[in-house]
Design a protein around this motif. Structure first.
Motif, PDB file in Angstrom:
ATOM      1  N   ALA A 109       0.842  -1.197   0.000  1.00  0.00           N
ATOM      2  CA  ALA A 109       0.000   0.000   0.000  1.00  0.00           C
ATOM      3  C   ALA A 109       0.877   1.248   0.000  1.00  0.00           C
ATOM      4  CB  ALA A 109      -0.916   0.018   1.222  1.00  0.00           C
ATOM      5  N   VAL A 110       0.492   2.236  -0.792  1.00  0.00           N
ATOM      6  CA  VAL A 110       1.256   3.483  -0.873  1.00  0.00           C
ATOM      7  C   VAL A 110       0.950   4.345   0.347  1.00  0.00           C
ATOM      8  CG1 VAL A 110       1.722   5.539  -2.230  1.00  0.00           C
ATOM      9  CG2 VAL A 110       1.219   3.394  -3.387  1.00  0.00           C
ATOM     10  N   LEU A 111       2.003   4.737   1.059  1.00  0.00           N
ATOM     11  CA  LEU A 111       1.863   5.560   2.257  1.00  0.00           C
ATOM     12  C   LEU A 111       2.189   7.021   1.992  1.00  0.00           C
ATOM     13  CD1 LEU A 111       3.651   3.131   4.721  1.00  0.00           C
ATOM     14  CD2 LEU A 111       1.190   3.359   4.320  1.00  0.00           C
ATOM     15  N   SER A 112       3.175   7.282   1.159  1.00  0.00           N
ATOM     16  CA  SER A 112       3.632   8.636   0.850  1.00  0.00           C
ATOM     17  C   SER A 112       4.250   8.646  -0.532  1.00  0.00           C
ATOM     18  CB  SER A 112       4.723   9.111   1.827  1.00  0.00           C
ATOM     19  OG  SER A 112       4.250   9.299   3.117  1.00  0.00           O
ATOM     20  N   ARG A 113       4.425   9.845  -1.031  1.00  0.00           N
ATOM     21  CA  ARG A 113       5.228  10.048  -2.237  1.00  0.00           C
ATOM     22  C   ARG A 113       6.344  11.002  -1.829  1.00  0.00           C
ATOM     23  NH1 ARG A 113       3.714  10.852  -8.380  1.00  0.00           N
ATOM     24  NH2 ARG A 113       2.098   9.398  -7.750  1.00  0.00           N
ATOM     25  N   VAL A 114       7.563  10.688  -2.225  1.00  0.00           N
ATOM     26  CA  VAL A 114       8.725  11.471  -1.829  1.00  0.00           C
ATOM     27  C   VAL A 114       9.412  12.028  -3.068  1.00  0.00           C
ATOM     28  CG1 VAL A 114      10.975  11.369  -0.670  1.00  0.00           C
ATOM     29  CG2 VAL A 114       9.053  10.080   0.249  1.00  0.00           C
ATOM     30  N   ARG A 115       9.836  13.274  -2.972  1.00  0.00           N
ATOM     31  CA  ARG A 115      10.651  13.902  -4.013  1.00  0.00           C
ATOM     32  C   ARG A 115      11.982  14.280  -3.383  1.00  0.00           C
ATOM     33  NH1 ARG A 115       7.865  11.704  -6.893  1.00  0.00           N
ATOM     34  NH2 ARG A 115       6.271  12.534  -8.256  1.00  0.00           N
ATOM     35  N   THR A 116      13.060  13.945  -4.066  1.00  0.00           N
ATOM     36  CA  THR A 116      14.385  14.319  -3.586  1.00  0.00           C
ATOM     37  C   THR A 116      14.955  15.395  -4.490  1.00  0.00           C
ATOM     38  OG1 THR A 116      15.429  12.543  -4.828  1.00  0.00           O
ATOM     39  CG2 THR A 116      14.860  12.079  -2.532  1.00  0.00           C
ATOM     40  N   LEU A 117      15.838  16.169  -3.914  1.00  0.00           N
ATOM     41  CA  LEU A 117      16.454  17.276  -4.619  1.00  0.00           C
ATOM     42  C   LEU A 117      17.864  17.451  -4.094  1.00  0.00           C
ATOM     43  CD1 LEU A 117      15.967  19.718  -6.563  1.00  0.00           C
ATOM     44  CD2 LEU A 117      15.202  20.981  -4.562  1.00  0.00           C
ATOM     45  N   SER A 118      18.815  17.598  -4.985  1.00  0.00           N
ATOM     46  CA  SER A 118      20.197  17.835  -4.594  1.00  0.00           C
ATOM     47  C   SER A 118      20.429  19.349  -4.550  1.00  0.00           C
ATOM     48  CB  SER A 118      21.142  17.178  -5.594  1.00  0.00           C
ATOM     49  OG  SER A 118      22.467  17.368  -5.193  1.00  0.00           O
ATOM     50  N   LEU A 119      20.814  19.834  -3.387  1.00  0.00           N
ATOM     51  CA  LEU A 119      21.070  21.258  -3.189  1.00  0.00           C
ATOM     52  C   LEU A 119      22.452  21.452  -2.593  1.00  0.00           C
ATOM     53  CD1 LEU A 119      17.692  22.360  -1.542  1.00  0.00           C
ATOM     54  CD2 LEU A 119      18.422  22.800  -3.881  1.00  0.00           C
ATOM     55  N   ALA A 120      23.309  22.137  -3.296  1.00  0.00           N
ATOM     56  CA  ALA A 120      24.650  22.468  -2.797  1.00  0.00           C
ATOM     57  C   ALA A 120      25.366  21.252  -2.218  1.00  0.00           C
ATOM     58  CB  ALA A 120      24.557  23.587  -1.766  1.00  0.00           C
ATOM     59  N   CYS A 124      24.049  18.546  -1.055  1.00  0.00           N
ATOM     60  CA  CYS A 124      23.258  17.827  -0.057  1.00  0.00           C
ATOM     61  C   CYS A 124      22.033  17.244  -0.738  1.00  0.00           C
ATOM     62  CB  CYS A 124      22.801  18.764   1.050  1.00  0.00           C
ATOM     63  SG  CYS A 124      24.150  19.512   1.955  1.00  0.00           S
ATOM     64  N   LEU A 125      21.567  16.112  -0.265  1.00  0.00           N
ATOM     65  CA  LEU A 125      20.351  15.507  -0.787  1.00  0.00           C
ATOM     66  C   LEU A 125      19.247  15.750   0.221  1.00  0.00           C
ATOM     67  CD1 LEU A 125      19.227  13.808  -3.146  1.00  0.00           C
ATOM     68  CD2 LEU A 125      19.697  11.791  -1.761  1.00  0.00           C
ATOM     69  N   VAL A 126      18.180  16.387  -0.207  1.00  0.00           N
ATOM     70  CA  VAL A 126      17.041  16.652   0.667  1.00  0.00           C
ATOM     71  C   VAL A 126      15.807  15.975   0.078  1.00  0.00           C
ATOM     72  CG1 VAL A 126      17.960  18.829   1.527  1.00  0.00           C
ATOM     73  CG2 VAL A 126      16.499  18.835  -0.484  1.00  0.00           C
ATOM     74  N   ALA A 127      14.830  15.700   0.926  1.00  0.00           N
ATOM     75  CA  ALA A 127      13.609  15.049   0.457  1.00  0.00           C
ATOM     76  C   ALA A 127      12.402  15.681   1.124  1.00  0.00           C
ATOM     77  CB  ALA A 127      13.654  13.559   0.770  1.00  0.00           C
ATOM     78  N   VAL A 128      11.301  15.680   0.396  1.00  0.00           N
ATOM     79  CA  VAL A 128      10.016  16.157   0.893  1.00  0.00           C
ATOM     80  C   VAL A 128       9.006  15.045   0.647  1.00  0.00           C
ATOM     81  CG1 VAL A 128       8.195  17.864   0.575  1.00  0.00           C
ATOM     82  CG2 VAL A 128      10.594  18.538   0.340  1.00  0.00           C
ATOM     83  N   ALA A 129       8.193  14.733   1.653  1.00  0.00           N
ATOM     84  CA  ALA A 129       7.169  13.705   1.516  1.00  0.00           C
ATOM     85  C   ALA A 129       5.794  14.339   1.567  1.00  0.00           C
ATOM     86  CB  ALA A 129       7.298  12.666   2.628  1.00  0.00           C
ATOM     87  N   GLY A 130       4.910  13.816   0.752  1.00  0.00           N
ATOM     88  CA  GLY A 130       3.530  14.265   0.735  1.00  0.00           C
ATOM     89  C   GLY A 130       2.623  13.080   0.497  1.00  0.00           C
TER      90      GLY A 130
END
Length: 93
Positions: free
Chosen positions: A62-73, A75-81
């Protein structure tokens, strides 16, 4: 443990040079999901599966979240929705 069984199999099949990026991507996705749900990352998150398209699944698929990652300077950051398309907007500061 950090990776689920399917992810561990995928990790083992990767060339050594690609393993660090794979593990980091899965880890930041778990962190973002844990923050979104309030569950945190206790236990490492091996009960979750992170797919290549950014979905976080429970053991039953079952899908719980969708995550997007982004490389900034460097660093790898992620946001979940929720499991719905969303756009990340960035601003130079």
């Amino acid at each position: 443990r950090i990776l689920s069984e399917p992810e561990r199999a995928r990790y083992a099949a990767l060339p050594a040079a690609a393993r660090g990026a794979f593990l980091l991507g899965r880890w930041v996705a778990r962190e973002a999901h844990g923050k979104r749900t309030g569950e945190g990352i206790a236990g490492g998150g091996a009960h979750l599966v992170v797919t290549d398209d950014g979905r976080v699944l429970d053991a039953g698929g079952a899908v719980l979240s969708r995550v997007r990652t982004l490389s900034l300077a460097g660093c790898l950051v992620a946001v979940a929705g929720p499991d719905a398309p969303f756009t990340l907007l960035t601003e130079q500061i």
